[in-house]
Motif scaffolding. Structure first.
Motif, PDB file in Angstrom:
ATOM      1  N   GLY A  51      62.301  47.322 118.089  1.00 36.40           N
ATOM      2  CA  GLY A  51      63.011  46.042 117.554  1.00 36.40           C
ATOM      3  C   GLY A  51      63.781  45.479 118.463  1.00 36.40           C
ATOM      4  N   GLY A  52      63.502  45.713 119.895  1.00 40.79           N
ATOM      5  CA  GLY A  52      64.334  44.841 120.727  1.00 40.79           C
ATOM      6  C   GLY A  52      63.655  43.691 121.295  1.00 40.79           C
ATOM      7  N   ILE A  53      64.274  43.104 122.221  1.00 36.59           N
ATOM      8  CA  ILE A  53      63.583  41.831 122.846  1.00 36.59           C
ATOM      9  C   ILE A  53      63.384  41.867 124.099  1.00 36.59           C
ATOM     10  N   ILE A  54      62.007  41.537 124.319  1.00 35.76           N
ATOM     11  CA  ILE A  54      61.566  41.505 125.744  1.00 35.76           C
ATOM     12  C   ILE A  54      61.223  40.017 126.407  1.00 35.76           C
ATOM     13  N   GLY A  55      61.428  39.801 127.639  1.00 38.82           N
ATOM     14  CA  GLY A  55      61.274  38.420 128.300  1.00 38.82           C
ATOM     15  C   GLY A  55      60.057  38.501 129.352  1.00 38.82           C
ATOM     16  N   ILE A  56      59.114  37.458 129.113  1.00 36.59           N
ATOM     17  CA  ILE A  56      58.049  37.303 130.266  1.00 36.59           C
ATOM     18  C   ILE A  56      57.909  35.934 130.564  1.00 36.59           C
ATOM     19  N   VAL A  57      57.866  36.007 132.058  1.00 36.65           N
ATOM     20  CA  VAL A  57      57.370  34.839 132.678  1.00 36.65           C
ATOM     21  C   VAL A  57      55.917  34.545 132.676  1.00 36.65           C
ATOM     22  N   ALA A  58      55.552  33.679 131.521  1.00 37.17           N
ATOM     23  CA  ALA A  58      53.961  33.880 131.430  1.00 37.17           C
ATOM     24  C   ALA A  58      53.275  32.648 132.013  1.00 37.17           C
ATOM     25  N   ASP A  59      53.876  31.837 132.936  1.00 36.93           N
ATOM     26  CA  ASP A  59      53.071  30.636 133.614  1.00 36.93           C
ATOM     27  C   ASP A  59      52.656  31.243 134.871  1.00 36.93           C
ATOM     28  N   VAL A  60      51.731  32.369 134.651  1.00 34.33           N
ATOM     29  CA  VAL A  60      51.082  33.028 135.596  1.00 34.33           C
ATOM     30  C   VAL A  60      49.473  32.984 135.668  1.00 34.33           C
ATOM     31  N   ALA A  61      49.008  32.588 136.775  1.00 33.60           N
ATOM     32  CA  ALA A  61      47.308  32.516 136.565  1.00 33.60           C
ATOM     33  C   ALA A  61      46.878  33.883 136.820  1.00 33.60           C
TER      34      ALA A  61
END
Length: 295
Positions: free
Chosen positions: A190-200
């Motif tokens: 039930g946690g929060i995760i952060g992802i930098v997703a603008d990667v190729a």
């Protein structure tokens, strides 16, 4: 012999980096941020080939951009990169400004509701403004947030880099199998995760970004579906003063096909980049399928 040369090279690179960072960190906060931004733009960007990369990417994504606007972006982007780097190393001085950021946007009610319900959240951001301002803000506003980081190739540099990003917020996990497993466990709980997703990544499918094919990982959407988590784009936008931020929470992306969900993310990133073109990291090779024309 090769290993010895590699070890010495790593030592030298780290020694230079530590010296430059130490010099900058000895300056008052706003002076150091301004100094590092200008130094990266004027000295590192031309040597590292960043200006050439930015011009190439702009020619692909924004072919109608006039020369003056293009060159302004060519110089402003490395300045923002330099500011971001030294901010990450500035510990609580940076976190204080991140914590004081204004937060808003159409997705804020969904984020607040998820916290109240104990529902998992996948936050997807981009290399724009200072993406770590999001962690600095949310972690101190009652949103326990885990994030991934890409380990540095230089182990000596990696040690103090990890310490710097951990100061902003914890936990952080490396982008290896063990780290990703830990991140998923955090989400499942039930946690929060952060992802930098603008990667190729060439292993990822091709979606559209600025009307061009761009490899875009689907993992954020797949995790959101699998663990009934809210998928919400969020951005730390640098303000005109150059030192403070506004946290923009975009609308939650509805559940559906993972490719369609990540296309919605790409579209949201494009809208933000069009509004703040000097803050996105155009130095990245976002369009790996692009082959420049021979002249």
């Amino acid at each position: 012999m090769a290993e010895g040369r590699s070890g010495f090279r790593d030592w030298m690179q780290n020694a230079v980096a530590r010296a430059v960072l130490g010099l900058a960190l000895a300056l008052p906060y706003e002076t150091r941020v301004r100094f590092t931004g200008r130094a990266v733009s004027a000295l590192i960007a031309p040597v590292a080939g960043w200006r050439r990369r930015i011009r190439r990417n702009l020619a692909l994504a924004e072919p109608g951009l006039d020369a003056a606007a293009r060159e302004r972006i060519v110089r402003a982007v490395p300045d923002n990169v330099g500011r971001t780097l030294i901010e990450i190393y500035s510990g609580e001085e940076f976190v204080t400004r991140a914590r004081d950021s204004q937060i808003g946007g159409p997705g804020l009610p969904a984020l607040e509701a998820a916290r109240a319900e104990g529902r998992a959240v996948v936050l997807v951001t981009a290399h724009l403004g200072n993406y770590d301002a999001v962690r600095g803000k949310l972690s101190r506003e009652g949103y326990p947030m885990a994030a991934l980081y890409r380990p540095m190739e230089n182990p000596a540099f990696h040690e103090h880099y990890l310490e710097a990003i951990s100061t902003i917020a914890e936990p952080v996990f490396p982008t290896d199998a063990k780290g990703i497993s830990a991140l998923v466990r955090h989400l499942k709980g039930g946690g929060i995760i952060g992802i930098v997703a603008d990667v190729a990544s060439r292993k990822a499918p091709l979606l559209s970004f600025y009307g061009q094919p761009a490899h875009t990982p689907l993992s954020a959407a797949e995790w959101a579906i699998r663990y009934d988590a809210a998928l919400i784009p969020i951005f730390g936008i640098r303000q005109p003063d150059g030192f403070t931020f506004r946290i923009h929470v975009a609308a939650e992306i509805p559940k559906g096909d993972p490719g369609a969900m990540m296309q919605a993310y790409n579209d949201e990133v494009e809208r933000i980049v069009r509004a703040h073109p000097d803050q996105w990291f155009w130095i990245h090779n976002r369009w790996k399928t692009y082959v420049p024309r021979k002249t």
